[in-house]
Design a protein around this motif. Structure first.
Motif, PDB file in Angstrom:
ATOM      1  N   SER A   3    -120.910 -16.673  19.708  1.00  0.00           N
ATOM      2  CA  SER A   3    -120.799 -15.719  18.597  1.00  0.00           C
ATOM      3  C   SER A   3    -120.280 -14.381  19.096  1.00  0.00           C
ATOM      4  O   SER A   3    -119.530 -13.690  18.415  1.00  0.00           O
ATOM      5  N   GLN A  41    -121.669 -16.773  11.360  1.00  0.00           N
ATOM      6  CA  GLN A  41    -122.807 -17.675  11.533  1.00  0.00           C
ATOM      7  C   GLN A  41    -123.937 -17.271  10.584  1.00  0.00           C
ATOM      8  O   GLN A  41    -124.546 -18.112   9.949  1.00  0.00           O
ATOM      9  N   ASP A  58    -117.634 -19.604  12.922  1.00  0.00           N
ATOM     10  CA  ASP A  58    -118.830 -19.605  13.758  1.00  0.00           C
ATOM     11  C   ASP A  58    -119.931 -20.462  13.131  1.00  0.00           C
ATOM     12  O   ASP A  58    -120.596 -20.032  12.188  1.00  0.00           O
ATOM     13  N   GLU A  59    -120.110 -21.640  13.665  1.00  0.00           N
ATOM     14  CA  GLU A  59    -121.130 -22.588  13.184  1.00  0.00           C
ATOM     15  C   GLU A  59    -121.080 -22.759  11.676  1.00  0.00           C
ATOM     16  O   GLU A  59    -122.099 -22.748  10.992  1.00  0.00           O
TER      17      GLU A  59
HETATM   18 MG   LIG Z   1    -123.950 -18.103  17.712  1.00  0.00          MG
END
Ligand SMILES: [Mg+2]
Ligand SMILES: Nc1ncnc2c1ncn2[C@@H]1O[C@H](COP(=O)(O)OP(=O)(O)O)[C@@H](O)[C@H]1O
Lengths: 468, 251
Positions: free
Chosen positions: B49, B93, B174-175
């Motif tokens: 991240s 995220q 991000d994710e």
């Molecule tokens: Mg992360």
């Protein structure tokens, strides 16, 4: 640069002023003679003169409030204020007859346009008196009375005499005494039984002269089962010297009636705004104060509701924005004087650039008023280190069958919120503007759309040049 | 040479990044060209991240050494909003919530600020409706407040909706797959594939299941703020299967 932008003073868009033309202008300063002169000039009945004089005497004896912002209060120079200024000889029914300068000002404020689009009636007050007044014919035909207060007193003296000062006696506080002594202008609104006024009626208050004192007096009576939404706005030029706006607003909601009173207060930052607003709600009546305070130097205002009849309901939604050099001391007071009455108070404030906002609230439930419910929520958002927010809630709960909730929060804008918005293309100022508009949204959504849009624009402007 | 510059979207060179004085990234190198999909995998806390955030310009992350170029331009010259306007996009995220701001208003303003030509009312509506339909998002989303009270999956969908509307040249995801059920994942993957045709894509994930649907050209394994291994899609399968210990040893 256009004329428009040149006249913007700081962030404040309404700071322009007209030449100070007047047909009658009193010398600065206050005395019993000034009070009598105002009454005589208006050719008022004897009883009103008496009320004024009595109020004046109370004003001179009454000490300044020892709370709120004493430093600023004590700086008011009552001798350096013009207490009466007539800028147009009569209240016109057509904008074309309003003197050009004044008409242009209201044009720039968008009043005639708003009137055509979405208002049921308009009073435009300039300095001490209304320069324009009108009401839609269909409302008049239904018996709705909407007048400036001076005309109200002339045309409906019995009605005025019956209710004037019954909700807010002159002795309520120093500034209600002052208003009662020197009041001029304001609105008189009566809605007959069962009549529902669909379009809001609006009053707009404009101060133009330097060191002006504006003391409008408003009385709204909603008879049984009637409904009305009254909207008020106000602005003034930016001057380096102070002006004083001190109004008294009394609302009476009879059985089953509903009054909503919405305000967007946007005085320039040299105006003291010391206003007393109070309503009485009888059985099953509803009173809603939707109160926004964006401008002024010092505002002290706590819209109140006396829930006198069983089943009555009060709603107070207020927001305050305190920027540089501003103190917004605002709040709400609700008195549950009858059983099964309910109230909701939502207060939101933002402090920025060293501004100060205070919430001052009173919630009272008398011992005999059983089964009452109330919820109070106060949220403060502080945008930078030097700014300040305080909460002074008072609760007097006289019985155990009533249900009270109180929540308070103080927050800051998080860097994650700013980063998120900036990663979506917003500048830091724009991001701040969005967050601030979002914070005030529970208030803005209650306003007529045009007011909401305007308010959002104002706040975005205030965020320009902000440092997260 | 000229052609190569046009196609290079992101170049990360020997990037060292600290947060509050603690080093997190310790020399990351990465080049993403137009049309390429890169996956970054790694344990929690590896710095994935951080990489995405620092590329987008989060003020908390300080570059202590190395540099980042976007389309050949050094990024330190650009503020966060300028990066967005230049075509960079980060799907967070943990997207922040903005209470009181309606999704519809937010999207319209965001698109208006990123695009050179702000969308006209009706054209924008149409575009928005199409994108929402594609993501199986209900209209009622528009009147809700941005991420306020959203479930994890709803947040991710809103991120992808924004990506579809903003049509970025660099998408950092991000994710984005966490919190999505398999149907939602398929829908989201379709959106990513669409955008990926013309842009550079960096997908941060723990799981193979997204990479089954969005085929990466390169897979990078990150440990302690360094990319320790780069390979093709087979590396992702191996990481999911075997974890990261074998790389620790190798590193
Ligand atoms: Mg992360
Ligand atoms: N804003 C921050 N403040 C303090 N520490 C942070 C911050 N962001 C990340 N970190 C730390 O940096 C390390 C890497 O975090 P992160 O990049 O989020 O890892 P990943 O995404 O790979 O799980 C972690 O130890 C985390 O605690």
């Amino acid at each position: 640069m256009s004329d428009e932008t040149q006249e913007i003073i700081g962030d404040y868009r309404y700071g322009f002023h007209d030449p100070e033309n007047s047909t009658i202008r009193f010398d600065k300063g206050l005395s019993e003679q000034v009070v009598r002169d105002i009454s005589e000039l208006k050719d008022e009945p004897e009883w009103m003169t008496e009320i004024r004089v009595k109020a004046f005497r109370h004003f001179t004896e009454r000490v300044m409030p020892e709370w709120g912002n004493c430093d600023l209060l004590n700086m008011i120079d009552f001798e350096n204020i013009t207490y009466f200024l007539r800028s147009s000889d009569q209240t016109e029914k057509s904008w074309d007859d309003v003197p050009d300068d004044i008409k242009n000002t209201f044009d720039r404020l968008g009043i005639p346009e708003a009137e055509q689009k979405w208002l049921g009636g308009v009073t435009a007050q300039y300095e001490s008196e209304a320069v324009y007044h009108s009401i839609r014919e269909d409302l008049e035909e239904q018996g709705v009375i909407f007048l400036d207060m001076d005309s109200g007193l002339k045309q409906y003296p019995e009605l005025v005499k019956k209710y004037f000062g019954t909700v807010i006696p002159h002795s309520d506080n120093k500034f209600s005494a002052l208003n009662t002594a020197v009041w001029s202008g304001g609105s008189f609104l009566y809605i007959p039984k069962g009549v529902s006024v669909e379009m809001p009626v609006q009053a707009y208050f404009r101060i133009n002269a330097k060191n002006m004192g504006q003391f409008e007096r408003t009385l709204i009576i909603a008879d049984e089962g009637s409904t009305v939404h009254y909207v008020e706005g106000c602005t003034a030029p930016s001057y380096s010297t102070d002006s004083l706006h001190s109004a008294v607003v009394e609302l009476i909601a009879m059985e089953g009636a509903k009054i909503r009173y919405s305000t967007v207060q946007n005085w320039s930052s040299n105006v003291y705004n010391l206003v007393t607003k109070r309503a009485v709600a009888h059985k099953n009546a509803t009173v809603e104060w939707v109160d926004g305070n964006i401008g002024s130097k010092l505002t002290m205002k706590y819209p109140s509701v006396l829930l006198k009849g069983e089943g009555a309901h009060a709603e107070v939604i207020s927001v305050a924005y305190a920027g540089k050099g501003q103190h917004q001391d605002t709040g709400a007071k609700v008195h549950h004087l009858a059983s099964n009455t309910t109230s909701n108070i939502l207060s939101k404030s933002i402090s920025k650039d060293g501004g100060r906002s205070s919430y001052r609230g009173l919630l009272q439930v008398t011992p005999k008023s059983t089964g009452c419910r109330s919820k109070v929520v106060c949220d403060a958002l502080i945008l930078d280190g030097g700014s300040r927010s305080d909460t002074y809630p008072t609760m007097e709960i006289g019985n155990s069958t009533s249900d009270l909730e109180h929540e308070a929060s103080v927050s800051k804008v998080s860097s994650d919120q700013l980063f998120y918005l900036m990663s979506r293309g917003f500048t830091e100022d724009e991001a701040m503007g969005l967050i601030v508009n979002g914070f005030f949204e529970p208030f803005t959504r209650e306003l007529p759309m045009e007011y909401a849009v305007e308010l959002n624009k104002l706040l975005e402007l205030e965020m320009e040049g902000s440092i997260g | 040479m000229g052609e190569r510059m046009v196609d290079e979207i992101l170049r990360v060179e020997n990037l060292h990044v600290s947060v509050e004085g603690t080093p997190i990234l310790n020399g990351v190198n990465l080049i993403i060209n137009r049309g390429e999909i890169h996956a970054v995998m790694g344990r929690n806390g590896a710095g994935k991240s951080t990489l995405a955030n620092v590329v987008m310009g989060h003020p908390a992350y300080v570059i202590t050494e190395g540099s980042i170029f976007y389309k050949g331009q050094p990024l330190e010259e650009l503020e966060v909003f300028e990066r967005a306007r230049a075509g960079m996009f980060l799907s967070f995220q943990y997207p922040a919530s903005i209470p009181g701001v309606q999704v519809g208003t937010f999207l319209k303003k965001s698109v208006a600020s990123v695009r050179d030509e702000p969308p006209k009312g009706r054209a924008f509506r149409k575009e928005l409706n199409a994108a929402m339909e594609q993501l199986s998002m209900d209209k009622s989303f528009l009147s809700r407040y941005v991420n306020d009270g959203f479930s994890g999956g709803e947040k991710k969908r809103l991120e992808i909706l924004q990506m579809l509307l903003l049509q970025p040249h660099l998408a950092l995801l991000d994710e984005t797959d966490s919190g999505l059920d398999i149907d939602a994942l398929r829908i989201v993957a379709q959106g990513i594939n669409e955008v990926a045709v013309n842009s550079g894509c960096l997908i941060i994930t723990h799981y193979q299941r997204l990479l089954d649907l969005v085929k990466p050209d390169f897979v990078h394994a990150m440990i302690d703020g360094v990319i320790v291994r780069t390979g093709g899609p087979e590396l992702a399968l191996r990481l999911e299967d075997k974890g990261y210990e074998w790389l620790d040893v190798a590193a």
